[in-house]
Design a protein around this motif. Structure first.
Motif, mmCIF file in Angstrom:
data_model
loop_
_atom_site.group_PDB
_atom_site.id
_atom_site.type_symbol
_atom_site.label_atom_id
_atom_site.label_comp_id
_atom_site.label_asym_id
_atom_site.label_seq_id
_atom_site.Cartn_x
_atom_site.Cartn_y
_atom_site.Cartn_z
ATOM 1 N N THR A 1 -2.457 2.709 -5.687
ATOM 2 C CA THR A 1 -3.897 2.487 -5.596
ATOM 3 C C THR A 1 -4.650 3.473 -6.489
ATOM 4 O OG1 THR A 1 -3.480 2.038 -3.244
ATOM 5 C CG2 THR A 1 -5.777 2.348 -3.909
ATOM 6 N N LYS A 2 -4.059 4.621 -6.703
ATOM 7 C CA LYS A 2 -4.730 5.732 -7.376
ATOM 8 C C LYS A 2 -4.438 5.695 -8.880
ATOM 9 C CE LYS A 2 -5.581 6.469 -3.034
ATOM 10 N NZ LYS A 2 -4.759 7.323 -2.211
ATOM 11 N N ASP B 1 5.558 13.088 -2.377
ATOM 12 C CA ASP B 1 4.418 12.219 -2.663
ATOM 13 C C ASP B 1 3.820 12.693 -3.992
ATOM 14 O OD1 ASP B 1 1.903 11.006 -2.852
ATOM 15 O OD2 ASP B 1 1.608 10.989 -0.678
ATOM 16 N N SER C 1 0.862 -1.184 0.000
ATOM 17 C CA SER C 1 0.000 0.000 0.000
ATOM 18 C C SER C 1 0.894 1.228 0.000
ATOM 19 C CB SER C 1 -0.915 0.023 1.237
ATOM 20 O OG SER C 1 -0.158 0.265 2.408
ATOM 21 N N GLY C 2 0.295 2.381 -0.246
ATOM 22 C CA GLY C 2 1.056 3.625 -0.171
ATOM 23 C C GLY C 2 1.601 3.843 1.235
ATOM 24 N N LEU C 3 0.781 3.550 2.241
ATOM 25 C CA LEU C 3 1.234 3.759 3.613
ATOM 26 C C LEU C 3 2.332 2.772 4.007
ATOM 27 C CD1 LEU C 3 -2.057 4.724 5.475
ATOM 28 C CD2 LEU C 3 -0.120 6.187 4.863
ATOM 29 N N TYR D 1 -1.880 14.270 3.100
ATOM 30 C CA TYR D 1 -2.907 13.232 3.032
ATOM 31 C C TYR D 1 -3.181 12.742 4.460
ATOM 32 C CZ TYR D 1 -4.842 8.573 2.261
ATOM 33 O OH TYR D 1 -5.622 7.455 2.310
ATOM 34 N N GLU E 1 4.107 17.110 -0.452
ATOM 35 C CA GLU E 1 3.020 16.509 -1.212
ATOM 36 C C GLU E 1 2.520 17.618 -2.125
ATOM 37 O OE1 GLU E 1 0.193 14.372 1.353
ATOM 38 O OE2 GLU E 1 -1.324 14.880 -0.123
ATOM 39 N N THR F 1 1.531 11.170 -5.877
ATOM 40 C CA THR F 1 0.326 10.405 -6.181
ATOM 41 C C THR F 1 -0.656 11.180 -7.053
ATOM 42 O OG1 THR F 1 0.498 9.171 -4.108
ATOM 43 C CG2 THR F 1 -1.675 9.262 -5.130
ATOM 44 N N PHE F 2 -0.879 12.454 -6.748
ATOM 45 C CA PHE F 2 -1.893 13.223 -7.481
ATOM 46 C C PHE F 2 -1.446 13.567 -8.898
ATOM 47 C CE2 PHE F 2 -5.358 15.228 -4.663
ATOM 48 C CZ PHE F 2 -5.477 14.068 -3.921
ATOM 49 N N GLU G 1 5.411 4.325 2.715
ATOM 50 C CA GLU G 1 5.822 5.451 3.560
ATOM 51 C C GLU G 1 6.468 4.963 4.852
ATOM 52 O OE1 GLU G 1 2.645 8.252 4.160
ATOM 53 O OE2 GLU G 1 2.178 8.359 2.020
ATOM 54 N N THR H 1 -1.244 9.834 5.854
ATOM 55 C CA THR H 1 0.169 10.160 6.076
ATOM 56 C C THR H 1 0.307 10.875 7.414
ATOM 57 O OG1 THR H 1 0.571 10.330 3.704
ATOM 58 C CG2 THR H 1 2.140 11.450 5.143
ATOM 59 N N ILE I 1 -4.780 -2.181 -4.164
ATOM 60 C CA ILE I 1 -4.104 -1.308 -3.201
ATOM 61 C C ILE I 1 -2.606 -1.553 -3.351
ATOM 62 C CG2 ILE I 1 -3.712 -0.879 -0.724
ATOM 63 C CD1 ILE I 1 -6.491 -0.065 -1.354
ATOM 64 N N GLY I 2 -1.852 -0.460 -3.493
ATOM 65 C CA GLY I 2 -0.405 -0.631 -3.654
ATOM 66 C C GLY I 2 0.346 0.662 -3.428
ATOM 67 N N SER J 1 0.967 6.317 -3.881
ATOM 68 C CA SER J 1 -0.072 5.338 -3.647
ATOM 69 C C SER J 1 -0.469 4.869 -5.043
ATOM 70 C CB SER J 1 -1.265 5.960 -2.920
ATOM 71 O OG SER J 1 -2.339 5.031 -2.943
ATOM 72 N N ASN K 1 -3.955 17.036 -1.078
ATOM 73 C CA ASN K 1 -5.263 16.428 -0.960
ATOM 74 C C ASN K 1 -5.910 16.956 0.323
ATOM 75 O OD1 ASN K 1 -7.376 14.599 -0.943
ATOM 76 N ND2 ASN K 1 -6.135 12.891 -0.220
HETATM 77 C C1 PLP Z 1 -4.137 7.266 -0.901
HETATM 78 C C2 PLP Z 1 -2.936 8.111 -0.639
HETATM 79 C C3 PLP Z 1 -1.889 7.655 0.177
HETATM 80 C C4 PLP Z 1 -1.945 6.326 0.911
HETATM 81 O O1 PLP Z 1 -1.937 5.246 0.038
HETATM 82 P P1 PLP Z 1 -2.692 3.839 0.335
HETATM 83 O O2 PLP Z 1 -2.437 3.072 -0.918
HETATM 84 O O3 PLP Z 1 -4.124 4.131 0.592
HETATM 85 O O4 PLP Z 1 -2.017 3.245 1.524
HETATM 86 C C5 PLP Z 1 -0.784 8.467 0.332
HETATM 87 N N1 PLP Z 1 -0.716 9.682 -0.257
HETATM 88 C C6 PLP Z 1 -1.710 10.157 -1.027
HETATM 89 C C7 PLP Z 1 -1.575 11.506 -1.649
HETATM 90 C C8 PLP Z 1 -2.852 9.401 -1.248
HETATM 91 O O5 PLP Z 1 -3.840 9.886 -1.991
#
Ligand code: PLP
Length: 386
Positions: A210-211, A186, A88-90, A114, A157, A188-189, A93, A117, A220-221, A208, A161
């Motif tokens: 996951t997104k 981070d 997962s993202g966490l 986030y 970040e 992710t976005f 981290e 986080t 989930i990753g 993450s 978010n």
């Molecule tokens: C969802 C998210 C995370 C955490 O990731 P998970 O895959 O849910 O553990 C971390 N940072 C950002 C910006 C996220 O949107």
């Protein structure tokens, strides 16, 4: 003749992003010629005599061929020397923070990080002895003032978010370097399709997956990527020692998602831009958060992504009503999938931030704009706002 599909025979750095998303770090399966990496759903590998490993694999926590393919893709997309795939993202981290910090160290974090986080710092790692200071990361003086002798990481970040605030990665890299700390971003976005932090001076990128990288709301990753060989060794050691790795099927799903990342991000951006234009002119909307009007974003991003936040006239009840009335925009947490989602951060993703400095306004609505037809999405939102 050398095989052009073998990453060793190719200078990936010269390839455009759309090509890298499909070929970066990838080659046909050595055993079968399969053009995409198979799901190696296996825990252990036969050894030809004690210590005689075939292809370097001995146990799938340490390495698995499907995960290796994904990790090579991460490195190629973010222009790093090594990538690492997590459950997962966490998990990514947590592994990163324990690899770089020890009890008594300090980290500077965004005041609007986030929520998960923030919770990792506030409720888990603080108890372990890791100190942290939330700052407005747009204010470089505030970031500099928060740095201490024991600061190991400046955490960034951008965009954030749920408010889509933008931080200057190049400037933060200088602050981190001056403090002998590492800059973590981070991404992710934005995704590497729109922003590549390592090229801007960051030491490590977090995702993450996951997104947007996964992109289909089915996995989930998490990921870490670095362009520093010493850091890569530290991360590799901790990934194996802590064990929060991505399983083979999850790794395969993320790799499959990445192949279409470039085209998906184009459409996410096209649709988000149309929606932002409509919302900015709508009487029932008091503020629209989208980084296309931010000078720093223009400098470090190619486009501004699929995430949009807006405030609804009237207050919290009106915002909740909008969330309840959309039909195509599904009411759900998470983001970055092909389908459009709507949510109320104050009551959903950021509910755990209530009463903290991260608390968000009750009239705020967050959209993850998907890749459906733009006219259909606009009609759905207009009806919900009417
Ligand atoms: C969802 C998210 C995370 C955490 O990731 P998970 O895959 O849910 O553990 C971390 N940072 C950002 C910006 C996220 O949107």
């Amino acid at each position: 003749m050398s095989d052009p599909t073998n990453p060793k025979n190719r200078d990936d750095q010269s390839l455009a992003f759309e090509t890298l998303a499909i070929h970066g770090g990838q080659s046909a399966d050595a055993a079968t010629g399969a053009v995409v990496p198979p799901i190696y759903q296996v825990s252990t590998y036969k050894q030809d005599g004690v210590g005689g490993l075939r292809g370097g694999y001995e146990y799938s926590r340490s390495a698995n061929p499907t995960r290796t393919a994904l990790e090579a893709a991460f490195a190629a997309l973010e222009n790093g020397v090594a990538g690492f795939a997590f459950a997962s993202g966490l998990a990514a981290e947590d592994t990163l923070l324990r690899a770089l910090c020890k009890p008594g160290d300090h980290v500077v974090i965004p005041g609007d990080a986030y929520g998960g986080t923030y919770r990792l710092f506030a409720k888990v790692l603080e108890r372990w002895g890791l100190d942290y200071t939330p700052v407005a990361q747009q204010d470089l003086d505030e970031v500099r003032a928060a740095v201490r002798d024991n600061t190991r990481i400046v955490w960034c970040e951008t965009p954030t978010n749920p408010l889509l605030n933008v931080a200057d990665i190049t400037a933060l890299a200088t602050v981190a370097r001056d403090a002998d700390a590492k800059l973590v971003v981070d991404n992710t976005f934005a995704t590497p399709a729109l922003q590549r932090p390592l090229d801007l001076g960051a030491d490590i990128v977090v995702h993450s997956t996951t997104k947007y990288l996964g992109g289909h709301s089915d996995v989930i990753g998490g990921a870490l990527v670095t362009n520093d060989a010493t850091l890569a060794d530290e991360l590799a050691f901790h990934q194996n020692a802590m064990g929060a790795v991505a399983g083979p099927f999850d790794a395969w799903l993320v790799l499959r998602g990445i192949k279409t990342l470039a085209v998906r991000m184009d459409r996410h951006c096209d649709n988000a831009e149309r929606i932002v234009r409509m919302l900015r002119e709508h009487d029932a909307v008091t503020e629209v958060r989208y980084p296309d009007d931010d000078e720093v974003a223009r400098k470090q991003m190619t486009r501004y992504g699929g995430m949009v936040a807006f405030r609804v006239a009237g207050g919290e009840q009106q915002a909740l009503d909008v969330c309840a009335r959309t039909r195509l925009f599904t009411l759900a947490e998470s983001l970055g999938g092909v389908e459009s989602l709507i949510e109320h951060p104050g009551r959903m993703t950021h509910a755990s931030a209530a009463g903290s400095p991260l608390e968000v306004a009750g009239d705020l609505v967050r959209l993850s704009v998907g890749i459906e037809n733009a006219e259909d999405l606009l009609a759905d939102l207009r009806a919900a706002l009417a």
